[in-house]
Design a protein around this motif. Sequence first.
Motif, PDB file in Angstrom:
ATOM      1  N   ALA A  17       0.843  -1.193   0.000  1.00 53.89           N
ATOM      2  CA  ALA A  17       0.000   0.000   0.000  1.00 53.89           C
ATOM      3  C   ALA A  17       0.879   1.244   0.000  1.00 53.89           C
ATOM      4  O   ALA A  17       1.984   1.242   0.545  1.00 53.89           O
ATOM      5  N   ALA A  18       0.385   2.315  -0.610  1.00 55.22           N
ATOM      6  CA  ALA A  18       1.150   3.565  -0.655  1.00 55.22           C
ATOM      7  C   ALA A  18       1.384   4.080   0.751  1.00 55.22           C
ATOM      8  O   ALA A  18       0.466   4.061   1.582  1.00 55.22           O
ATOM      9  N   PRO A  19       2.582   4.545   1.074  1.00 51.27           N
ATOM     10  CA  PRO A  19       2.833   5.131   2.393  1.00 51.27           C
ATOM     11  C   PRO A  19       2.057   6.431   2.543  1.00 51.27           C
ATOM     12  O   PRO A  19       1.646   7.049   1.554  1.00 51.27           O
ATOM     13  N   PHE A  20       1.872   6.856   3.787  1.00 50.84           N
ATOM     14  CA  PHE A  20       1.109   8.079   4.015  1.00 50.84           C
ATOM     15  C   PHE A  20       1.780   9.263   3.348  1.00 50.84           C
ATOM     16  O   PHE A  20       1.140  10.040   2.632  1.00 50.84           O
ATOM     17  N   PHE A  21       3.090   9.435   3.579  1.00 49.88           N
ATOM     18  CA  PHE A  21       3.854  10.466   2.877  1.00 49.88           C
ATOM     19  C   PHE A  21       4.544   9.836   1.673  1.00 49.88           C
ATOM     20  O   PHE A  21       5.208   8.804   1.797  1.00 49.88           O
ATOM     21  N   THR A  22       4.389  10.459   0.531  1.00 47.92           N
ATOM     22  CA  THR A  22       5.042   9.973  -0.677  1.00 47.92           C
ATOM     23  C   THR A  22       6.505  10.401  -0.666  1.00 47.92           C
ATOM     24  O   THR A  22       6.793  11.604  -0.550  1.00 47.92           O
ATOM     25  N   PRO A  23       7.459   9.485  -0.755  1.00 44.18           N
ATOM     26  CA  PRO A  23       8.867   9.900  -0.826  1.00 44.18           C
ATOM     27  C   PRO A  23       9.085  10.885  -1.970  1.00 44.18           C
ATOM     28  O   PRO A  23       8.517  10.724  -3.062  1.00 44.18           O
ATOM     29  N   THR A  24       9.891  11.895  -1.715  1.00 42.51           N
ATOM     30  CA  THR A  24      10.117  12.926  -2.732  1.00 42.51           C
ATOM     31  C   THR A  24      10.633  12.330  -4.034  1.00 42.51           C
ATOM     32  O   THR A  24      10.236  12.754  -5.124  1.00 42.51           O
ATOM     33  N   SER A  25      11.486  11.317  -3.929  1.00 41.31           N
ATOM     34  CA  SER A  25      12.052  10.701  -5.131  1.00 41.31           C
ATOM     35  C   SER A  25      11.004   9.978  -5.964  1.00 41.31           C
ATOM     36  O   SER A  25      11.219   9.715  -7.150  1.00 41.31           O
ATOM     37  N   GLU A  26       9.852   9.638  -5.342  1.00 47.66           N
ATOM     38  CA  GLU A  26       8.797   8.911  -6.048  1.00 47.66           C
ATOM     39  C   GLU A  26       7.606   9.807  -6.380  1.00 47.66           C
ATOM     40  O   GLU A  26       6.618   9.334  -6.945  1.00 47.66           O
ATOM     41  N   PHE A  27       7.686  11.074  -6.015  1.00 44.83           N
ATOM     42  CA  PHE A  27       6.557  11.975  -6.236  1.00 44.83           C
ATOM     43  C   PHE A  27       6.387  12.222  -7.731  1.00 44.83           C
ATOM     44  O   PHE A  27       7.358  12.442  -8.457  1.00 44.83           O
ATOM     45  N   TYR A  28       5.138  12.178  -8.186  1.00 43.27           N
ATOM     46  CA  TYR A  28       4.874  12.332  -9.618  1.00 43.27           C
ATOM     47  C   TYR A  28       5.276  13.722 -10.100  1.00 43.27           C
ATOM     48  O   TYR A  28       5.290  14.686  -9.350  1.00 43.27           O
ATOM     49  N   ARG A  29       5.600  13.791 -11.379  1.00 40.91           N
ATOM     50  CA  ARG A  29       5.873  15.073 -12.004  1.00 40.91           C
ATOM     51  C   ARG A  29       5.166  15.120 -13.348  1.00 40.91           C
ATOM     52  O   ARG A  29       5.469  14.342 -14.261  1.00 40.91           O
ATOM     53  N   ILE A  30       4.204  16.010 -13.477  1.00 37.99           N
ATOM     54  CA  ILE A  30       3.521  16.272 -14.745  1.00 37.99           C
ATOM     55  C   ILE A  30       3.498  17.781 -14.948  1.00 37.99           C
ATOM     56  O   ILE A  30       2.967  18.519 -14.125  1.00 37.99           O
ATOM     57  N   ASP A  31       4.101  18.255 -16.017  1.00 37.48           N
ATOM     58  CA  ASP A  31       4.079  19.681 -16.360  1.00 37.48           C
ATOM     59  C   ASP A  31       4.410  19.819 -17.824  1.00 37.48           C
ATOM     60  O   ASP A  31       4.577  18.823 -18.530  1.00 37.48           O
ATOM     61  N   THR A  32       4.489  21.042 -18.294  1.00 34.50           N
ATOM     62  CA  THR A  32       4.740  21.282 -19.718  1.00 34.50           C
ATOM     63  C   THR A  32       6.210  21.533 -20.024  1.00 34.50           C
ATOM     64  O   THR A  32       6.556  21.750 -21.180  1.00 34.50           O
ATOM     65  N   ALA A  33       7.083  21.505 -19.019  1.00 35.23           N
ATOM     66  CA  ALA A  33       8.500  21.802 -19.230  1.00 35.23           C
ATOM     67  C   ALA A  33       9.227  20.542 -19.696  1.00 35.23           C
ATOM     68  O   ALA A  33       9.301  19.557 -18.953  1.00 35.23           O
TER      69      ALA A  33
END
Length: 530
Positions: free
Chosen positions: A239-255
């Motif tokens: 199961a996903a941990p309560f806090f998402t590790p920064t290294s695993e945090f999603y990134r969606i943007d236009t850059a």
Amino acid sequence: MGAIAGLASAAAGLAIGELIAGIWTSLESPVVSVGNRVVDNVPRPLKTWAIETFGTNDKAVLLGMVALLLALGAALIGMLAVRRGLRFGLIGIGIFTAVGMLASLGRGTSGLLAPLPSLVGGLVAGAALALLMYRGNLDFAGEQAVAGSQTQPAQALPAQALPAQALPAQSMLLKAPNRRQFLGTAAGVTAGAVVIGGAARWLRNQGAAAAERLKIVLPRATQPLPDPPAAVELGVAGAAPFFTPTSEFYRIDTALTVPRVDLSTWTLEVMGEVSTPITLSYEQLLERPMIEADITIACVSNEVGGDLIGTARWLGCRLDDLLKEAGVSATADQIVGRSVDGFTAGFPTALLDGRDALVAIAMNGEPLPAKHGFPARLIVPGVYGYVSATKWLSQIELTTFEAFQGYWIPRGWSVDGPIKTQSRIDTPRNGSRVTAGSTVPIAGVAWAPIRGISKVEVRIDNGEWQEATLGEEYQATTWRQWKLDWKPSSGEHKIAVRATDGEGATQTDQLAPVAPDGATGWHTITVYAE
């Protein structure tokens, strides 16, 4: 040999363009310039398909496609130069250079300097092509191919029948391509391009933002948050941990590439319909009163059951306090965040209703990573990122919805972007096999930021809905873990989940795509017990 000449020349030009963009952090390389214009103008269905298919790798795929098209074009230009002469190759390079220069004039440009990487890269590519053709005698071969029948009669004559003064010119015209000399030069040009390209990448990855970020000492929050209760975690593997590790945090943007920001010149402006415009340096921003807030944020492109969502502990100054100092006009109904690369996102001023909307400078106890918006970004609980979560923040403008539309709105996305109530099964995985007759935990997360989660239910096959155990309620701005123990019988089983928010509304079973305002439906998986 023509294809090799074209590819080596293009590599040299692109490497120089990358180097210039690496040295001047405000400039874009030719490949990125073209890629960014593709992102800006791609139809919404294609953009949605790319995110659904490639997820957070969509940018790498796009850059790869641009590079592949450039390589094909370069090979064709090289073959054209060998067959028809150098001037035709230079015309082809000129066309590609013009495309790169025009592409560099899009949003977030650097004025008259924006076309510089493409212009210099094109000049270098042209010079490299001329050098390769000279070293390999390829332009003479091209002239011979064009001359064709005109050279054959002279070639058929015995040498003694030709005028003495004609021999040098004739021997030069018929001089065979020097493959060894050409390949050596091509190898040298390519090796130089690799070295220069590597230096450019190093400059981009180890630039001012990365170096300065290491020196930052984060200010303390005026009232630091305690750690969440242990009971927010249910302890289910997978199961996903309560806090998402920064290294695993999603990134969606236009850059396509992460903007690099020099803190010595960066400022944050509060402007537009305000009585007192404010300009803050990074040091001044850090001196403001800081708060911590645990907030779940999500991308509107998150499919049902998707992972474009995460929870972090954010540190920043309150947005409502900052705007109160600026004095917002009574006519302003929209807050627009503007990135250093020109991206914009706007949300209603009415959302500053006491929720912890932040100008964030840190996540999970560290300065914002470059890919997550260093040096500052906006975090607004309860709304999707496409209308709120501007990264690499440079301006906050107060305006109206009538006067201005954020980046995604004219591209067909909804003006309002409230995060919808959703739930997800993390374990077991779809298509997995479990042991029949043994206890199998079904677990995941559910979210409805601002409203909170009051109940999660699970249905196995066509049975009754069963209420799951929830992790301890912590804050309405974060997701909640849930689990249900199950002893499966042998065979195939379908498992569905639904959540009810804190206001008593249960998520709909109606399937809807992510466009224009977020996906809906119950996450359903199939597992096999044996």
